[in-house]
Design a protein around this motif. Structure first.
Motif, PDB file in Angstrom:
ATOM      1  N   ILE A   1      79.964  27.783 -54.409  1.00  0.00           N
ATOM      2  CA  ILE A   1      79.175  28.912 -54.918  1.00  0.00           C
ATOM      3  C   ILE A   1      77.970  28.404 -55.710  1.00  0.00           C
ATOM      4  O   ILE A   1      76.853  28.899 -55.565  1.00  0.00           O
ATOM      5  CB  ILE A   1      80.055  29.830 -55.786  1.00  0.00           C
ATOM      6  CG1 ILE A   1      81.111  30.531 -54.930  1.00  0.00           C
ATOM      7  CG2 ILE A   1      79.197  30.868 -56.513  1.00  0.00           C
ATOM      8  CD1 ILE A   1      82.096  31.344 -55.729  1.00  0.00           C
ATOM      9  N   ILE A   2      78.198  27.389 -56.531  1.00  0.00           N
ATOM     10  CA  ILE A   2      77.108  26.853 -57.354  1.00  0.00           C
ATOM     11  C   ILE A   2      76.033  26.214 -56.491  1.00  0.00           C
ATOM     12  O   ILE A   2      74.830  26.451 -56.684  1.00  0.00           O
ATOM     13  CB  ILE A   2      77.671  25.833 -58.370  1.00  0.00           C
ATOM     14  CG1 ILE A   2      78.530  26.542 -59.410  1.00  0.00           C
ATOM     15  CG2 ILE A   2      76.526  25.084 -59.055  1.00  0.00           C
ATOM     16  CD1 ILE A   2      79.221  25.601 -60.382  1.00  0.00           C
ATOM     17  N   LEU A   3      76.451  25.404 -55.511  1.00  0.00           N
ATOM     18  CA  LEU A   3      75.484  24.645 -54.706  1.00  0.00           C
ATOM     19  C   LEU A   3      74.757  25.512 -53.687  1.00  0.00           C
ATOM     20  O   LEU A   3      73.566  25.281 -53.413  1.00  0.00           O
ATOM     21  CB  LEU A   3      76.198  23.489 -53.993  1.00  0.00           C
ATOM     22  CG  LEU A   3      76.780  22.394 -54.890  1.00  0.00           C
ATOM     23  CD1 LEU A   3      77.505  21.347 -54.064  1.00  0.00           C
ATOM     24  CD2 LEU A   3      75.684  21.746 -55.730  1.00  0.00           C
ATOM     25  N   THR A   4      75.439  26.501 -53.097  1.00  0.00           N
ATOM     26  CA  THR A   4      74.825  27.281 -52.012  1.00  0.00           C
ATOM     27  C   THR A   4      74.249  28.614 -52.476  1.00  0.00           C
ATOM     28  O   THR A   4      73.390  29.177 -51.793  1.00  0.00           O
ATOM     29  CB  THR A   4      75.852  27.551 -50.899  1.00  0.00           C
ATOM     30  OG1 THR A   4      76.962  28.292 -51.442  1.00  0.00           O
ATOM     31  CG2 THR A   4      76.358  26.245 -50.318  1.00  0.00           C
ATOM     32  N   HIS A   5      74.692  29.129 -53.619  1.00  0.00           N
ATOM     33  CA  HIS A   5      74.213  30.431 -54.077  1.00  0.00           C
ATOM     34  C   HIS A   5      73.463  30.345 -55.416  1.00  0.00           C
ATOM     35  O   HIS A   5      72.359  30.872 -55.538  1.00  0.00           O
ATOM     36  CB  HIS A   5      75.390  31.412 -54.219  1.00  0.00           C
ATOM     37  CG  HIS A   5      76.125  31.661 -52.933  1.00  0.00           C
ATOM     38  ND1 HIS A   5      75.557  32.339 -51.881  1.00  0.00           N
ATOM     39  CD2 HIS A   5      77.376  31.302 -52.535  1.00  0.00           C
ATOM     40  CE1 HIS A   5      76.429  32.411 -50.879  1.00  0.00           C
ATOM     41  NE2 HIS A   5      77.537  31.785 -51.246  1.00  0.00           N
ATOM     42  N   ALA A   6      74.067  29.685 -56.405  1.00  0.00           N
ATOM     43  CA  ALA A   6      73.472  29.672 -57.740  1.00  0.00           C
ATOM     44  C   ALA A   6      72.276  28.725 -57.841  1.00  0.00           C
ATOM     45  O   ALA A   6      71.207  29.105 -58.330  1.00  0.00           O
ATOM     46  CB  ALA A   6      74.528  29.300 -58.772  1.00  0.00           C
ATOM     47  N   LEU A   7      72.449  27.495 -57.354  1.00  0.00           N
ATOM     48  CA  LEU A   7      71.385  26.496 -57.502  1.00  0.00           C
ATOM     49  C   LEU A   7      70.090  26.894 -56.793  1.00  0.00           C
ATOM     50  O   LEU A   7      69.006  26.790 -57.393  1.00  0.00           O
ATOM     51  CB  LEU A   7      71.881  25.137 -57.005  1.00  0.00           C
ATOM     52  CG  LEU A   7      70.927  23.955 -57.198  1.00  0.00           C
ATOM     53  CD1 LEU A   7      70.578  23.781 -58.659  1.00  0.00           C
ATOM     54  CD2 LEU A   7      71.547  22.665 -56.644  1.00  0.00           C
ATOM     55  N   PRO A   8      70.117  27.365 -55.521  1.00  0.00           N
ATOM     56  CA  PRO A   8      68.850  27.777 -54.888  1.00  0.00           C
ATOM     57  C   PRO A   8      68.149  28.902 -55.632  1.00  0.00           C
ATOM     58  O   PRO A   8      66.910  28.950 -55.665  1.00  0.00           O
ATOM     59  CB  PRO A   8      69.296  28.236 -53.489  1.00  0.00           C
ATOM     60  CG  PRO A   8      70.570  27.500 -53.235  1.00  0.00           C
ATOM     61  CD  PRO A   8      71.250  27.413 -54.558  1.00  0.00           C
ATOM     62  N   ASN A   9      68.909  29.808 -56.244  1.00  0.00           N
ATOM     63  CA  ASN A   9      68.291  30.905 -56.983  1.00  0.00           C
ATOM     64  C   ASN A   9      67.825  30.502 -58.378  1.00  0.00           C
ATOM     65  O   ASN A   9      67.140  31.285 -59.044  1.00  0.00           O
ATOM     66  CB  ASN A   9      69.287  32.068 -57.097  1.00  0.00           C
ATOM     67  CG  ASN A   9      69.435  32.844 -55.803  1.00  0.00           C
ATOM     68  OD1 ASN A   9      68.647  33.724 -55.485  1.00  0.00           O
ATOM     69  ND2 ASN A   9      70.449  32.478 -55.018  1.00  0.00           N
ATOM     70  N   ALA A  10      68.196  29.307 -58.807  1.00  0.00           N
ATOM     71  CA  ALA A  10      67.751  28.809 -60.110  1.00  0.00           C
ATOM     72  C   ALA A  10      66.619  27.801 -59.978  1.00  0.00           C
ATOM     73  O   ALA A  10      66.166  27.252 -60.989  1.00  0.00           O
ATOM     74  CB  ALA A  10      68.922  28.173 -60.847  1.00  0.00           C
ATOM     75  N   ILE A  11      66.158  27.555 -58.753  1.00  0.00           N
ATOM     76  CA  ILE A  11      65.131  26.536 -58.514  1.00  0.00           C
ATOM     77  C   ILE A  11      63.860  26.827 -59.316  1.00  0.00           C
ATOM     78  O   ILE A  11      63.234  25.918 -59.861  1.00  0.00           O
ATOM     79  CB  ILE A  11      64.807  26.443 -57.009  1.00  0.00           C
ATOM     80  CG1 ILE A  11      65.966  25.771 -56.265  1.00  0.00           C
ATOM     81  CG2 ILE A  11      63.514  25.671 -56.769  1.00  0.00           C
ATOM     82  CD1 ILE A  11      66.205  24.348 -56.684  1.00  0.00           C
ATOM     83  N   GLY A  12      63.458  28.107 -59.383  1.00  0.00           N
ATOM     84  CA  GLY A  12      62.226  28.450 -60.099  1.00  0.00           C
ATOM     85  C   GLY A  12      62.278  28.027 -61.552  1.00  0.00           C
ATOM     86  O   GLY A  12      61.351  27.382 -62.072  1.00  0.00           O
ATOM     87  N   SER A  13      63.373  28.370 -62.243  1.00  0.00           N
ATOM     88  CA  SER A  13      63.520  28.001 -63.650  1.00  0.00           C
ATOM     89  C   SER A  13      63.621  26.491 -63.819  1.00  0.00           C
ATOM     90  O   SER A  13      63.027  25.912 -64.740  1.00  0.00           O
ATOM     91  CB  SER A  13      64.765  28.680 -64.239  1.00  0.00           C
ATOM     92  OG  SER A  13      64.671  30.079 -64.144  1.00  0.00           O
ATOM     93  N   ILE A  14      64.360  25.841 -62.925  1.00  0.00           N
ATOM     94  CA  ILE A  14      64.511  24.388 -63.015  1.00  0.00           C
ATOM     95  C   ILE A  14      63.174  23.695 -62.771  1.00  0.00           C
ATOM     96  O   ILE A  14      62.828  22.725 -63.449  1.00  0.00           O
ATOM     97  CB  ILE A  14      65.573  23.907 -62.012  1.00  0.00           C
ATOM     98  CG1 ILE A  14      66.941  24.481 -62.372  1.00  0.00           C
ATOM     99  CG2 ILE A  14      65.632  22.382 -61.970  1.00  0.00           C
ATOM    100  CD1 ILE A  14      68.021  24.201 -61.346  1.00  0.00           C
ATOM    101  N   ALA A  15      62.401  24.191 -61.809  1.00  0.00           N
ATOM    102  CA  ALA A  15      61.104  23.575 -61.491  1.00  0.00           C
ATOM    103  C   ALA A  15      60.158  23.629 -62.682  1.00  0.00           C
ATOM    104  O   ALA A  15      59.405  22.680 -62.926  1.00  0.00           O
ATOM    105  CB  ALA A  15      60.473  24.272 -60.289  1.00  0.00           C
ATOM    106  N   SER A  16      60.179  24.723 -63.421  1.00  0.00           N
ATOM    107  CA  SER A  16      59.311  24.841 -64.596  1.00  0.00           C
ATOM    108  C   SER A  16      59.654  23.780 -65.631  1.00  0.00           C
ATOM    109  O   SER A  16      58.767  23.127 -66.202  1.00  0.00           O
ATOM    110  CB  SER A  16      59.440  26.235 -65.205  1.00  0.00           C
ATOM    111  OG  SER A  16      59.046  27.224 -64.284  1.00  0.00           O
ATOM    112  N   VAL A  17      60.938  23.599 -65.876  1.00  0.00           N
ATOM    113  CA  VAL A  17      61.373  22.601 -66.853  1.00  0.00           C
ATOM    114  C   VAL A  17      61.051  21.196 -66.369  1.00  0.00           C
ATOM    115  O   VAL A  17      60.581  20.346 -67.139  1.00  0.00           O
ATOM    116  CB  VAL A  17      62.885  22.750 -67.130  1.00  0.00           C
ATOM    117  CG1 VAL A  17      63.361  21.659 -68.083  1.00  0.00           C
ATOM    118  CG2 VAL A  17      63.183  24.116 -67.689  1.00  0.00           C
TER     119      VAL A  17
END
Length: 321
Positions: free
Chosen positions: A232-248
């Motif tokens: 769930i984390i790798l296929t659903h949560a992580l792709p949807n958090a890419i925007g926030s992670i990219a900013s950091v």
């Protein structure tokens, strides 16, 4: 689909224009702030014993006798094509900072290659084992590294690995023609220090971004379907958090380019940060202005890149509430 593409293209175009405008404003601030510093630069370079005729000739040679606005536009027009003029030592600024900038990019790039995937992996682990032992240990270690100044970390690593055990050299004096392994050996301590600084920020923000996504309804639906937590984390949560992670990640990469001054000075690494410190010491204004503009442009470009990634990964940002 076409409407969405046009909206994204317009937003990216506006962000690029805003970034260019920000760079122009920053260049204005840099030039006039340095030019308005007290004291006469020609006298500072030539010394107090210089005659007035020698000072006047030196000012005319460097263009310091022209009005301030003319000097700014001349400097800006050259900077836009990579020509920063001559330093007060009459050497082209581009030739002075070019090799040093390359050294800084190598140092920052090597650190980023290690730090980004490691931070994402550790952030995923912390999110997977939230409020459990791995999360608590990693969060405590990263919080401690954030709280300690980078120069203190640098001196601790130097004391332990260069003085006590003599594994790595304390001075990172790389030079052209040096072999890859020898250069990597000399760069080990600066890279470790930068890793301690940026890894903590990226890991903690990755953890926070994933946990934030994990509270959304579609994650709950996946959990109700019985999917494994890590999947769930790798296929659903992580792709949807890419925007926030990219900013950091972009902010920390900007630090790797613009914030390495202290690290380069501590380890005497021949990068652009060390060059800027030397230029300040020698009152070499053209070099100072060029270094400051490069730092500012790097920060603006990386933040622009983060905005573009955020928009393309989550088109909902086109219509913020």
């Amino acid at each position: 689909m076409g409407f969405l593409f046009n909206s994204i293209f317009k937003m990216i175009t506006r962000r690029i224009a805003l970034g260019f405008l920000s760079l122009m404003i920053v260049s204005l601030i840099i030039f006039f702030a340095v030019s308005l510093l007290p004291g006469d630069f020609a006298t500072a370079v030539l010394g107090r014993s210089a005659t007035q005729d020698a000072v006047a000739a030196f000012q005319q040679q460097l263009g310091l006798d022209r009005p301030l606005y003319q000097r700014y536009f001349h400097w800006l027009s050259g900077a836009l094509i990579g020509d920063f003029g001559n330093s007060f030592s009459m050497r082209p600024v581009a030739k002075i900072i070019g090799p040093r900038l390359l050294n800084t990019l190598v140092l920052a790039g090597t650190t980023a290659i290690i730090a980004v995937p490691l931070a994402v992996m550790l952030g995923v682990i912390c999110a997977r084992f939230r409020n459990r032992l791995p999360d608590r240990v990693l969060s405590a270690v990263t919080l401690a590294s954030i709280s300690v100044p980078e120069f203190f970390i640098a001196y601790l690593l130097m004391l332990a690995l260069a003085t006590k055990f003599q594994i790595f050299p304390s001075l990172s004096s790389v030079r052209p023609g040096m072999g890859f392994l020898e250069q990597a050996h000399r760069m080990a301590l600066p890279i470790m220090t930068l890793l301690f600084v940026v890894l903590a920020h990226m890991m903690r923000n990755t953890r926070a971004a994933i946990i934030n996504v994990m509270s959304r309804p579609f994650i709950e639906m996946a959990q109700l379907k019985g999917e494994p937590e890590m999947r769930i984390i790798l296929t659903h949560a992580l792709p949807n958090a890419i925007g926030s992670i990219a900013s950091v990640v972009a902010i920390n990469l900007a630090y790797l380019i613009a914030g390495v001054v202290v690290i380069e000075v501590v380890f005497v690494y021949p990068g652009i940060g060390q060059t800027m410190v030397d230029a300040v010491r020698n009152r070499d204004v053209p070099v100072i202005q060029a270094c400051a503009l490069i730092f500012s442009a790097t920060y603006i470009l990386l933040n622009l890149f983060a905005d573009i990634i955020s928009i393309t990964s989550d088109p909902r940002l086109l219509h913020p509430r």
